[in-house]
Design a protein around this motif. Structure first.
Motif, PDB file in Angstrom:
ATOM      1  N   GLU A 114       0.559  -1.258   0.087  1.00 47.14           N
ATOM      2  CA  GLU A 114       0.017   0.370   0.266  1.00 47.14           C
ATOM      3  C   GLU A 114       0.423   0.920   0.188  1.00 47.14           C
ATOM      4  O   GLU A 114       0.475   1.930  -0.891  1.00 47.14           O
ATOM      5  N   ASN A 115       2.527   1.202   1.121  1.00 46.30           N
ATOM      6  CA  ASN A 115       3.071   2.653   0.886  1.00 46.30           C
ATOM      7  C   ASN A 115       3.739   2.322  -0.599  1.00 46.30           C
ATOM      8  O   ASN A 115       3.746   3.859  -0.688  1.00 46.30           O
ATOM      9  N   LEU A 116       3.825   1.423  -0.716  1.00 43.53           N
ATOM     10  CA  LEU A 116       5.056   1.676  -2.162  1.00 43.53           C
ATOM     11  C   LEU A 116       4.381   1.896  -2.988  1.00 43.53           C
ATOM     12  O   LEU A 116       4.572   2.853  -4.018  1.00 43.53           O
ATOM     13  N   LYS A 117       2.997   1.799  -2.961  1.00 46.63           N
ATOM     14  CA  LYS A 117       1.602   2.311  -4.277  1.00 46.63           C
ATOM     15  C   LYS A 117       1.647   4.117  -4.024  1.00 46.63           C
ATOM     16  O   LYS A 117       1.786   4.124  -4.961  1.00 46.63           O
ATOM     17  N   GLN A 118       2.005   4.290  -3.309  1.00 41.53           N
ATOM     18  CA  GLN A 118       1.900   5.854  -2.751  1.00 41.53           C
ATOM     19  C   GLN A 118       2.986   6.833  -3.724  1.00 41.53           C
ATOM     20  O   GLN A 118       3.125   8.167  -3.388  1.00 41.53           O
ATOM     21  N   VAL A 119       4.195   5.865  -3.477  1.00 39.48           N
ATOM     22  CA  VAL A 119       5.814   6.918  -4.176  1.00 39.48           C
ATOM     23  C   VAL A 119       5.431   6.365  -5.577  1.00 39.48           C
ATOM     24  O   VAL A 119       5.477   5.316  -6.428  1.00 39.48           O
ATOM     25  N   LYS A 120       6.107   7.085  -6.465  1.00 36.86           N
ATOM     26  CA  LYS A 120       6.479   6.841  -7.537  1.00 36.86           C
ATOM     27  C   LYS A 120       7.567   6.952  -7.722  1.00 36.86           C
ATOM     28  O   LYS A 120       8.263   5.883  -9.221  1.00 36.86           O
ATOM     29  N   THR A 121       9.107   6.967  -6.597  1.00 38.76           N
ATOM     30  CA  THR A 121       9.763   5.525  -6.801  1.00 38.76           C
ATOM     31  C   THR A 121      10.329   4.124  -7.818  1.00 38.76           C
ATOM     32  O   THR A 121       9.441   3.879  -7.368  1.00 38.76           O
ATOM     33  N   PRO A 122      10.844   4.492  -8.551  1.00 41.38           N
ATOM     34  CA  PRO A 122      10.974   2.635  -9.293  1.00 41.38           C
ATOM     35  C   PRO A 122      11.322   1.879  -7.989  1.00 41.38           C
ATOM     36  O   PRO A 122      12.007   2.764  -6.826  1.00 41.38           O
ATOM     37  N   LEU A 152       9.790  -2.427 -11.417  1.00 45.94           N
ATOM     38  CA  LEU A 152      11.396  -2.692 -12.602  1.00 45.94           C
ATOM     39  C   LEU A 152      11.418  -3.768 -12.505  1.00 45.94           C
ATOM     40  O   LEU A 152      11.937  -3.732 -13.992  1.00 45.94           O
ATOM     41  N   ALA A 153      11.544  -4.509 -11.909  1.00 51.52           N
ATOM     42  CA  ALA A 153      12.110  -5.193 -11.371  1.00 51.52           C
ATOM     43  C   ALA A 153      11.821  -6.745 -11.475  1.00 51.52           C
ATOM     44  O   ALA A 153      12.012  -6.159  -9.625  1.00 51.52           O
ATOM     45  N   ILE A 154      11.895  -8.521 -11.387  1.00 49.77           N
ATOM     46  CA  ILE A 154      11.393  -9.169  -9.726  1.00 49.77           C
ATOM     47  C   ILE A 154      12.981  -9.950  -9.890  1.00 49.77           C
ATOM     48  O   ILE A 154      13.214 -10.229 -11.163  1.00 49.77           O
ATOM     49  N   ILE A 155      14.117  -9.870  -8.840  1.00 50.26           N
ATOM     50  CA  ILE A 155      14.792 -10.677  -8.753  1.00 50.26           C
ATOM     51  C   ILE A 155      15.074 -12.014  -7.972  1.00 50.26           C
ATOM     52  O   ILE A 155      15.278 -11.068  -6.617  1.00 50.26           O
ATOM     53  N   GLU A 175      19.875   1.521 -12.837  1.00 46.02           N
ATOM     54  CA  GLU A 175      19.364   2.552 -13.016  1.00 46.02           C
ATOM     55  C   GLU A 175      19.556   3.927 -11.878  1.00 46.02           C
ATOM     56  O   GLU A 175      18.731   4.642 -12.138  1.00 46.02           O
ATOM     57  N   MET A 176      20.621   3.967 -11.828  1.00 42.39           N
ATOM     58  CA  MET A 176      21.380   5.150 -11.195  1.00 42.39           C
ATOM     59  C   MET A 176      21.103   6.229 -11.817  1.00 42.39           C
ATOM     60  O   MET A 176      21.809   6.378 -12.792  1.00 42.39           O
ATOM     61  N   PRO A 177      21.691   7.497 -11.655  1.00 41.89           N
ATOM     62  CA  PRO A 177      21.956   8.039 -12.374  1.00 41.89           C
ATOM     63  C   PRO A 177      22.928   8.988 -13.103  1.00 41.89           C
ATOM     64  O   PRO A 177      23.939   8.828 -11.567  1.00 41.89           O
ATOM     65  N   GLN A 178      23.662   9.348 -13.747  1.00 38.15           N
ATOM     66  CA  GLN A 178      24.720   9.951 -13.767  1.00 38.15           C
ATOM     67  C   GLN A 178      25.667  10.718 -12.667  1.00 38.15           C
ATOM     68  O   GLN A 178      24.146  11.837 -12.586  1.00 38.15           O
TER      69      GLN A 178
END
Length: 303
Positions: A114-122, A152-155, A175-178
């Motif tokens: 539920e909490n994960l669905k409320q954030v846009k973070t991958p 994003l992925a399931i590992i 996934e990390m930005p430069q």
């Protein structure tokens, strides 16, 4: 890398690891870092603070936040722990959501999702302890979780054996930005040595007392003195009841002595020096519900 030409492909960012208590978060981070920074225990809720662990490689730097397990809090310390974990979801570039595949799906996982669905973070789903389950069960879990959220992925991984660790790091770095190097390349945690020392003592108490002294202990390193040939460390173990103090000291001081012996070995590895460790036990009734005590033991900045 300092002073050299900056690497244009260098990637860096912040990653939080969330999951129910005992999902194996600390075990995974120790595995990824290649050394023991975080306390490991088979008791849930052993991590109390958000701890930054730093992994630096040629390809970049990942700053991991090891958060307390997300659970329904029963006291002020519990509230602080859960707030801390949920707050981290918004502060990072990537979330690793870790699930213990040997445990049943329940309200705990529902609450986290539920909490994960409320954030846009991958978010990457890590299905842990695959060394302990059948392949059919794993395939079913992948299917079930895919239907609950767009990951994003399931590992599938084993934090204990390190299985699929390289694959996981590959996906995280991608996934990390430069970005810059946030910490010096030889630093593996932003926590002061005193904090790590206190955690190592607390780990030994949890290991040796089993279920008799649950989470009502705190450890504070009161002083560290560098002598010529060794480092003298004085630490205080705080409990909530007299009976717990008796258990930790043990018959004729035997258990406290054993806690000290094991903790000293780990502290010597940490400091790279001989250590003289002095341990004391003090009763502070109901400290987990008192703001002043929580602040004093480094758990809260709230009153």
């Amino acid at each position: 890398m300092h002073g050299a030409e900056p690497n244009k492909d260098f990637r860096s960012g912040f990653v939080t690891v969330v999951g129910r208590p005992n999902a194996g978060k600390s075990t995974l981070l120790n595995q990824l870092l290649g050394q023991k920074i975080l306390i490991m225990s088979d008791k849930p809720q052993t991590t109390r603070n958000k701890i930054h662990c730093i992994l630096t490689e040629e390809r970049g730097q990942i700053v991991f936040l090891d958060t307390p397990g997300i659970h329904k809090p029963k006291h002020k310390l519990g509230e602080f722990m859960v707030d801390s974990a949920l707050e981290s979801l918004r502060e990072v570039d990537l979330i690793l959501y870790m699930v213990d595949t040997t445990a049943d799906f329940g309200t705990g996982e529902e609450y986290i999702l539920e909490n994960l669905k409320q954030v846009k973070t991958p978010c990457i789903l890590l299905l842990n302890k695959i060394d302990l389950i059948e392949k059919d069960k794993l395939l079913k879990l992948i299917k079930d979780y895919s239907a609950l959220k767009d990951f994003l992925a399931i590992i599938p991984i084993s934090a204990k054996t390190g299985e699929n660790k390289d694959e996981l790091l590959k996906v995280i770095f991608k996934e990390m930005p430069q970005g810059p190097m946030y910490y010096p390349e030889d630093e593996v945690t932003d926590q002061p040595e005193r904090f790590i020392m206190a955690e190592l003592v607390r780990e030994k108490v949890l290991q040796l007392t089993r279920d008799e002294v649950p989470h009502s202990i705190a450890v504070v390193v009161e002083s560290v003195e560098e002598k010529k040939t060794l480092i003298k460390v004085r630490a205080l173990i705080v409990v909530e009841r007299d009976s717990q103090k008796g258990i930790i000291i043990g018959q004729g001081g035997s258990l406290l002595k054993e806690i000290g012996r094991l903790a000293r070995q780990d502290i010597e590895t940490l400091l790279g020096s001989k250590v003289f460790l002095e341990l004391f036990v003090k009763v502070e009734k109901d400290w987990r519900n008192r703001g002043r005590s929580l602040r004093e033991f480094g758990y809260s900045d709230r009153s």
